[in-house]
Design a protein around this motif. Structure first.
Motif, PDB file in Angstrom:
ATOM      1  N   SER A  42       8.454  -0.463  38.667  1.00 49.78           N
ATOM      2  CA  SER A  42       9.500  -0.622  37.647  1.00 49.78           C
ATOM      3  C   SER A  42       9.853  -2.085  37.381  1.00 49.78           C
ATOM      4  O   SER A  42      10.853  -2.373  36.721  1.00 49.78           O
ATOM      5  N   TYR A  43       9.052  -3.025  37.867  1.00 51.10           N
ATOM      6  CA  TYR A  43       9.360  -4.458  37.779  1.00 51.10           C
ATOM      7  C   TYR A  43       9.704  -4.909  36.363  1.00 51.10           C
ATOM      8  O   TYR A  43      10.684  -5.605  36.140  1.00 51.10           O
ATOM      9  N   ARG A  44       8.900  -4.512  35.395  1.00 51.28           N
ATOM     10  CA  ARG A  44       9.102  -5.008  34.028  1.00 51.28           C
ATOM     11  C   ARG A  44      10.288  -4.367  33.325  1.00 51.28           C
ATOM     12  O   ARG A  44      10.774  -4.891  32.324  1.00 51.28           O
ATOM     13  N   THR A  45      10.791  -3.256  33.829  1.00 54.25           N
ATOM     14  CA  THR A  45      11.943  -2.588  33.222  1.00 54.25           C
ATOM     15  C   THR A  45      13.192  -2.669  34.095  1.00 54.25           C
ATOM     16  O   THR A  45      14.277  -2.306  33.639  1.00 54.25           O
ATOM     17  N   ARG A  46      13.054  -3.162  35.301  1.00 54.11           N
ATOM     18  CA  ARG A  46      14.146  -3.200  36.264  1.00 54.11           C
ATOM     19  C   ARG A  46      15.201  -4.226  35.868  1.00 54.11           C
ATOM     20  O   ARG A  46      14.879  -5.361  35.541  1.00 54.11           O
ATOM     21  N   ASP A  47      16.453  -3.825  35.903  1.00 49.96           N
ATOM     22  CA  ASP A  47      17.569  -4.745  35.672  1.00 49.96           C
ATOM     23  C   ASP A  47      17.907  -5.457  36.969  1.00 49.96           C
ATOM     24  O   ASP A  47      17.471  -5.066  38.043  1.00 49.96           O
ATOM     25  N   GLY A  48      18.702  -6.479  36.876  1.00 51.10           N
ATOM     26  CA  GLY A  48      19.147  -7.197  38.067  1.00 51.10           C
ATOM     27  C   GLY A  48      18.299  -8.423  38.334  1.00 51.10           C
ATOM     28  O   GLY A  48      17.336  -8.731  37.625  1.00 51.10           O
TER      29      GLY A  48
END
Length: 160
Positions: free
Chosen positions: A120-126
């Protein structure tokens, strides 16, 4: 390029530890894995108190020569002013997931969570996601390198 104090950022499974180890050996410098600062135990289930983790990171970054690597943008942001170079391992999520599968021996809930995290790196928030790492990279004013795969990482090591 002055690699005296090098920060390496990127997704889980991108090759940060692999590159950091080789770079630290070349520089004869200590290598700090931010996982060891962020987590209290090897099981990666209990985070260290934030103030304590930031204090540990500051101590590591106060050394005259180092390689620090990790995914945690909130820790990186605390020490980046000491860095002379920044390397962003911008490796495809699928490659990171495959790398984790190859290195992990146990197939348990922790591995499943790590695979989901890396995927989920490219969609992960934070502060530990792609967008945050891009902001860190773009905002860094000194020497910086973006590497997209192991071929580019190997080429950097050969150039040293």
């Amino acid at each position: 390029m002055d690699l005296t104090r090098t920060l390496i950022i990127g997704n889980s499974g991108s090759g940060k530890s692999w590159l950091a180890q080789r770079l630290a050996e070349h520089l004869h410098a200590p290598w700090t894995d931010l996982d060891r600062i962020h987590w209290l135990c090897d099981e990666h289930s209990i985070p260290r108190p934030r103030a304590e983790a930031l204090g540990m990171a500051r101590i590591a970054a106060d050394e005259p020569c180092w390689v620090i690597e990790g995914v945690y943008g909130w820790i990186v942001s605390e020490v980046i002013h000491r860095a002379t170079a920044l390397i962003w391992l911008c490796v495809e999520d699928e490659v990171c997931v495959d790398n984790i599968r190859q290195r992990e021996t146990k197939d348990d809930e922790r591995l499943i969570a790590l695979l989901e995290w890396a995927g989920s790196y490219r969609t992960r928030d934070g502060s530990s996601g792609f967008a945050a790492h891009r902001r860190i990279y773009e905002g860094f004013g000194d020497s910086k390198i973006l590497l997209k795969d192991r071929v580019e990482m190997n080429a950097l090591i050969r150039q040293l």
